[in-house]
Design an enzyme around this catalytic site. Sequence first.
Site, PDB file in Angstrom:
ATOM      1  N   ARG A   8     -26.084   4.684  20.169  1.00 13.59           N
ATOM      2  CA  ARG A   8     -24.819   5.379  20.353  1.00 13.59           C
ATOM      3  C   ARG A   8     -25.059   6.762  20.941  1.00 13.59           C
ATOM      4  O   ARG A   8     -26.058   7.413  20.646  1.00 13.59           O
ATOM      5  CB  ARG A   8     -24.107   5.523  19.007  1.00 13.59           C
ATOM      6  N   VAL A   9     -24.124   7.201  21.773  1.00 11.79           N
ATOM      7  CA  VAL A   9     -24.306   8.528  22.352  1.00 11.79           C
ATOM      8  C   VAL A   9     -24.177   9.605  21.290  1.00 11.79           C
ATOM      9  O   VAL A   9     -24.699  10.700  21.454  1.00 11.79           O
ATOM     10  CB  VAL A   9     -23.309   8.778  23.506  1.00 11.79           C
ATOM     11  N   ASP A  10     -23.481   9.284  20.198  1.00 11.13           N
ATOM     12  CA  ASP A  10     -23.458  10.266  19.108  1.00 11.13           C
ATOM     13  C   ASP A  10     -24.744  10.186  18.293  1.00 11.13           C
ATOM     14  O   ASP A  10     -24.932  10.924  17.352  1.00 11.13           O
ATOM     15  CB  ASP A  10     -22.228  10.093  18.211  1.00 11.13           C
ATOM     16  N   ASP A  11     -25.623   9.267  18.635  1.00  8.53           N
ATOM     17  CA  ASP A  11     -26.959   9.200  18.059  1.00  8.53           C
ATOM     18  C   ASP A  11     -27.989   9.686  19.069  1.00  8.53           C
ATOM     19  O   ASP A  11     -29.159   9.333  19.011  1.00  8.53           O
ATOM     20  CB  ASP A  11     -27.296   7.766  17.627  1.00  8.53           C
ATOM     21  N   VAL A  12     -27.524  10.476  20.030  1.00  7.30           N
ATOM     22  CA  VAL A  12     -28.411  11.095  21.002  1.00  7.30           C
ATOM     23  C   VAL A  12     -28.639  12.538  20.570  1.00  7.30           C
ATOM     24  O   VAL A  12     -27.701  13.268  20.265  1.00  7.30           O
ATOM     25  CB  VAL A  12     -27.823  11.040  22.418  1.00  7.30           C
TER      26      VAL A  12
END
Length: 781
Positions: A649-653
């Site tokens: 996920r991009v929020d896990d970037v």
Amino acid sequence: MISSSFTAGGVGVGLRTHDSPPVTYIKPLLTPPILDHRCNNNKKSKFRSSTRRSVKAPQTQAFLLVPHPFSQSEHTAAASSSSVLGMTNCSLNTTTNHLRHVESMAVLPSGAGKIPRLNAVILGEALASEEDDLVFPSDDFARQALLPSAQKYLEMYKRSVEDPAGFWSDIASQFLWKSKWGDTVCSENFDIRNGNVYVQWFKGGITNICYNCLDRNVDSGNGDKIAFHWEGNERGFHDSLTYTQLLSQVCQVANYLRDIGVKKGDAVVIYLPMLMELPIAMLACARIGAVHSVVFAGFSADSLAQRIMDCKPKVVLTCNAVKRGSKVIHLKDIVDAALSESFEDACLTYENRSAMMRETTKWQDGRDIWWQDVVPTYSTICEVEWVDAEDPLFLLYTSGSTGKPKGVLHTTGGYMVYTATTFKYAFDYKPSDIYWCTADCGWITGHSYVTYGPLLNGATVVIYEGAPNYPDPGRCWDIVDKFKVTIFYTAPTLVRSLMRDGDAYVTRYSRKSLRVLGSVGEPINPSAWRWFFNVVGDSRCPISDTWWQTETGGFMIAPLPGAWPQKPGSATFPFFGVQPVIVDEKGVEIEGECSGYLCVKSSWPGTFRTLYGDHERYETTYFKPFPGYYFSGDGCSRDKDGYYWLTGRVDDVINVSGHRIGTAEVESALVSHPQCAEAAVVGVEHEVKGQGIYAFVTLVDGIPYSEELRRNLITTVRNQIGPFAAPDRIHWAPGLPKTRSGKIMRRILRKIASRQLDELGDTSTLADPGVVDQLIALADC
């Protein structure tokens, strides 16, 4: 009540394929015009998860692969620059070219010589190691596969994106429709700049998905075929239902629901464990046009209450208790706590005798009813409610960034067509297969690939109630041998957990029936992929590593067994009709070898239609970030051969000193260390870098914690990704906080990493809440 004004579309099992001559060699291809836009092909990709050795070739060449069985003998590539499909050179304007990966795979080499057999493994012939880039299907597997070659895939994919109406209409026509759709097969607006976003498939077509799952199979002569094998938590508890028996039980539940006033468009909440009664209840709702909302039977009372208040069901279906492993979970107590005193409709409760007797169950007269007391009294024949393709089928709530769950709404026809087709091709399904998906029906995987997709294909499905490591970590393979499972579909989290327990629990069982393996839920790291392939599948079973979402309804990017070689950890290429693109932060499509945000342009039949009661949030979340596209929320890279690699996920970037680092990438590097069994990475505030990398690491059993090992793990990440990706902190973790479905609760890990221990929130849904206390105790170790 849910309005029935939403729509959907279609039905289908899939197109018949034709045999084509096998292509049995690797070919170095002269870089076609489409590859001229690639991002610095001479630069080593930072997304590679394993060590690779490239075959040396002139810089004017790119190593593209004709994905088909690698033959024992080497072949001389044909000296031709024409396309496999007879296509001419593609345009340099590739921004709008949806056949990028097709053409890069299809262009034949020009004057290529013999290629040594390097970096490749064939199914059944050798173990996949860190040195292997590719795993090829064997000649025998490919010959019998539904898609026996890359050429056949290319032909079908090309038609699916150039003539989607014709492609999906042909498939949908294989199912029963009371009346066909009109001239317009698909109508859509994916570009929010042009007005409200909407999607419609097969509107005007009248059908029923339950009829196509059950009656159609019975009418075709498969009534005596086993539809479900059920295995209880405790050994010795098992049952089976034929398609005829399943249809009868579904009709009884449907007649009960009708009798208490449930009508087309009404909502029904289902809070059941993995008993056969769960898919039975889903199918019963679909039969009468009711909208089911399955809530995973691991959610807390507050979470269940939130979902009940949102969709306002006419009835809640549950059971008294479930035993998962050695623990008894009192589901009826959770439902009682979730239902407000104003809830006057029925609560139908199934008595699960293997977990708890009815005498000890709390009861509210006038509202609560025992399933076994009423359902068997109803007729086994129930008239079907025929619905429009775009009428709602189910609601499924998924987590949102705001904390409020999003009610993803799927409609009937298009979902039916898409789930049936993706199941058939992604697993190379044959009528003789015995299929087991370990997912719970409380998640989208249980909807699409435990219930609807398999039954639409007339498959035999295994359902397991209990914990996968109970009473020991060999339970999965015991079940595989018991039912002669041929297709096994599970999550990387479970693969890594079983990998940690050692090979002995696997190899003590035969597993000879296995033919195809599958992975779902998150990117699978290459080392876990190789263990799954080498140990579980004995190096002879391809792995269908699927990327998709609750919102997509079905597989979007996934290997098709037999069609092309696999790269451990890569989801490979898009499914029929899916047009993935990778864009930068400005929404500009990036070509060739690159990384960025994964989006999809143009709709597919299985896509969700809205968020229930909040169409504005639907548009804002999925279509506003990059106008003209569906934004998946996932990061993705595409390698030089066109293979797609999901990076999380991009929020896990994590943004470390300007470097965007995917947590999945760091986790993969950590787990590649032989003494690391599992890892979970989160970002924490850093006064210099902006964000730092905080890694929770679970070691292989028997390995002691040490500073030397901590340094070795950091060095492993530095070597595989780069110094900028080295973890700032490694936190020893005897276990990770996971839900009962195996999902890691990263929210809790972020709070522990940030020392916000008073903000941990609800931990009641964890399989083992005690893990949190262990992690806190080890915070300074």
